[in-house]
Design a protein around this motif. Structure first.
Motif, mmCIF file in Angstrom:
data_model
loop_
_atom_site.group_PDB
_atom_site.id
_atom_site.type_symbol
_atom_site.label_atom_id
_atom_site.label_comp_id
_atom_site.label_asym_id
_atom_site.label_seq_id
_atom_site.Cartn_x
_atom_site.Cartn_y
_atom_site.Cartn_z
ATOM 1 N N ALA A 90 0.828 -1.209 0.000
ATOM 2 C CA ALA A 90 0.000 0.000 0.000
ATOM 3 C C ALA A 90 0.861 1.257 0.000
ATOM 4 O O ALA A 90 0.550 2.250 -0.676
ATOM 5 C CB ALA A 90 -0.941 -0.007 1.207
ATOM 6 N N SER A 91 1.971 1.221 0.738
ATOM 7 C CA SER A 91 2.845 2.395 0.782
ATOM 8 C C SER A 91 3.515 2.636 -0.567
ATOM 9 O O SER A 91 3.747 3.788 -0.953
ATOM 10 C CB SER A 91 3.898 2.235 1.887
ATOM 11 N N ARG A 92 3.805 1.563 -1.293
ATOM 12 C CA ARG A 92 4.380 1.718 -2.636
ATOM 13 C C ARG A 92 3.370 2.318 -3.601
ATOM 14 O O ARG A 92 3.713 3.147 -4.442
ATOM 15 C CB ARG A 92 4.880 0.364 -3.150
ATOM 16 N N MET A 93 2.113 1.900 -3.487
ATOM 17 C CA MET A 93 1.066 2.513 -4.297
ATOM 18 C C MET A 93 0.931 3.999 -3.976
ATOM 19 O O MET A 93 0.791 4.837 -4.876
ATOM 20 C CB MET A 93 -0.274 1.809 -4.054
ATOM 21 N N GLN A 100 3.674 10.445 -9.317
ATOM 22 C CA GLN A 100 3.099 10.502 -10.663
ATOM 23 C C GLN A 100 1.699 11.108 -10.722
ATOM 24 O O GLN A 100 1.155 11.304 -11.816
ATOM 25 C CB GLN A 100 3.046 9.085 -11.255
ATOM 26 N N ASN A 101 1.098 11.353 -9.555
ATOM 27 C CA ASN A 101 -0.272 11.856 -9.485
ATOM 28 C C ASN A 101 -1.230 10.943 -10.247
ATOM 29 O O ASN A 101 -2.146 11.393 -10.952
ATOM 30 C CB ASN A 101 -0.371 13.283 -10.043
ATOM 31 N N LEU A 105 -2.177 0.996 -10.427
ATOM 32 C CA LEU A 105 -2.891 -0.019 -11.202
ATOM 33 C C LEU A 105 -3.679 0.593 -12.357
ATOM 34 O O LEU A 105 -3.827 -0.036 -13.402
ATOM 35 C CB LEU A 105 -3.803 -0.839 -10.296
ATOM 36 N N CYS A 106 -4.171 1.813 -12.194
ATOM 37 C CA CYS A 106 -4.819 2.500 -13.320
ATOM 38 C C CYS A 106 -3.816 2.712 -14.450
ATOM 39 O O CYS A 106 -4.118 2.487 -15.627
ATOM 40 C CB CYS A 106 -5.400 3.828 -12.875
ATOM 41 N N ARG A 107 -2.611 3.143 -14.088
ATOM 42 C CA ARG A 107 -1.552 3.350 -15.085
ATOM 43 C C ARG A 107 -1.141 2.023 -15.725
ATOM 44 O O ARG A 107 -0.981 1.927 -16.950
ATOM 45 C CB ARG A 107 -0.354 4.014 -14.403
ATOM 46 N N THR A 108 -0.987 0.990 -14.910
ATOM 47 C CA THR A 108 -0.631 -0.326 -15.432
ATOM 48 C C THR A 108 -1.693 -0.836 -16.396
ATOM 49 O O THR A 108 -1.382 -1.357 -17.476
ATOM 50 C CB THR A 108 -0.457 -1.328 -14.271
ATOM 51 N N TRP A 198 -5.001 6.076 -4.403
ATOM 52 C CA TRP A 198 -3.872 5.264 -4.847
ATOM 53 C C TRP A 198 -4.083 3.763 -4.668
ATOM 54 O O TRP A 198 -3.333 2.973 -5.216
ATOM 55 C CB TRP A 198 -2.602 5.674 -4.104
ATOM 56 N N PHE A 199 -5.094 3.341 -3.901
ATOM 57 C CA PHE A 199 -5.320 1.903 -3.709
ATOM 58 C C PHE A 199 -6.418 1.434 -4.651
ATOM 59 O O PHE A 199 -7.526 1.961 -4.651
ATOM 60 C CB PHE A 199 -5.710 1.586 -2.263
ATOM 61 N N HIS A 200 -6.097 0.422 -5.445
ATOM 62 C CA HIS A 200 -7.000 -0.121 -6.459
ATOM 63 C C HIS A 200 -7.208 -1.600 -6.132
ATOM 64 O O HIS A 200 -6.248 -2.370 -6.107
ATOM 65 C CB HIS A 200 -6.332 0.021 -7.835
ATOM 66 N N TRP A 201 -8.428 -2.031 -5.838
ATOM 67 C CA TRP A 201 -8.630 -3.431 -5.462
ATOM 68 C C TRP A 201 -8.389 -4.343 -6.668
ATOM 69 O O TRP A 201 -8.531 -3.935 -7.817
ATOM 70 C CB TRP A 201 -9.997 -3.655 -4.831
#
Length: 236
Positions: A90-93, A100-101, A105-108, A198-201
């Motif tokens: 979670a901290s990495r997200m 990157q704002n 996971l949205c970017r991926t 920033w958290f995407h399930w």
């Protein structure tokens, strides 16, 4: 050095039907939909109503996947601590979002849809893909196309669509790897990350085709004999 304390939370077994089946693929569509509604509702109970720190929902099928019962079932464990690895992820997200704002996971997902080489299947609301440099062979990640942090807030139509997709993916997995054990895990936001940008399930589905041995345990590095591009092509 040797700290300890009592834990509070819960452990639930979700029995997926009266028939003595062993896999999600053997359930009919209506039963599979009810199973996923139970996933959503029980996670919501623990994370929203009981405000527990963390809850994880998972399914083990087959001996190599850790299943101790044959009858098709899933499990939910809720606890008042946030596991170290979950906090680290979670901290990495959160760090990626700060730099990157944009949600990681949205970017991926945007990049995967652009390249198309690791996509297994897409619906109107979800995408299933074999992630780049995955730790395990034939690992598939399922994510909502629109940013959502909490699985437990899914609408009924999205639950129906997700249960259809995962049921279909398990059937494909069993076609590609007959008799393989498998797991899937639902990763939803811990209470401290609920609603976070920033958290995407996500859900991770993976057959047990390799064994973790000394190198993996000693290095935290994973040997994957199959590229995700090959895995995605097979699953398609």
């Amino acid at each position: 050095l040797f700290r300890r304390r009592s834990l509070s939370g819960g452990h639930e077994v979700i029995i997926e039907g009266p028939g003595h089946h062993y896999s999600l693929s053997q359930l009919d569509r209506l039963t599979a939909k009810l199973v996923f509604q139970a996933y959503r509702d029980r996670l919501r109970y623990w994370l929203v109503e009981q405000r527990i720190a963390y809850a994880v929902l998972f399914k083990n099928v087959g001996y190599q996947a850790g299943a101790s019962l044959v009858h098709s079932h899933s499990q939910l464990i809720a606890t008042d601590i946030l596991p170290t690895d979950v906090a680290r992820a979670a901290s990495r997200m959160e760090l990626f979002y700060a730099q990157q704002n944009q949600c990681l996971l949205c970017r991926t997902l945007h990049e995967e849809l652009d390249q198309q080489v690791r996509i297994v299947e897409a619906t109107s609301d979800f995408v299933a893909y074999c992630p780049f440099a995955s730790r395990l062979p034939s690992l598939v990640t399922i994510v909502p196309q629109q940013h959502q942090s909490q699985f437990e807030l899914l609408s009924d139509p999205m639950v129906d669509q997700l249960s259809w997709l995962l049921h279909r993916l398990v059937r494909r997995l069993e076609h590609c790897h007959p008799n393989a054990s498998y797991n899937y895990v639902v990763y939803t936001a811990p209470r401290c990350q609920q609603g976070a940008d920033w958290f995407h399930w996500r859900i991770e589905l993976f057959p047990r085709l390799s064994t973790l041995a000394g190198f993996e345990w000693g290095s935290e590095c994973f040997i994957n004999p199959q590229t995700p591009e090959t895995a995605a092509k097979l699953m398609r």
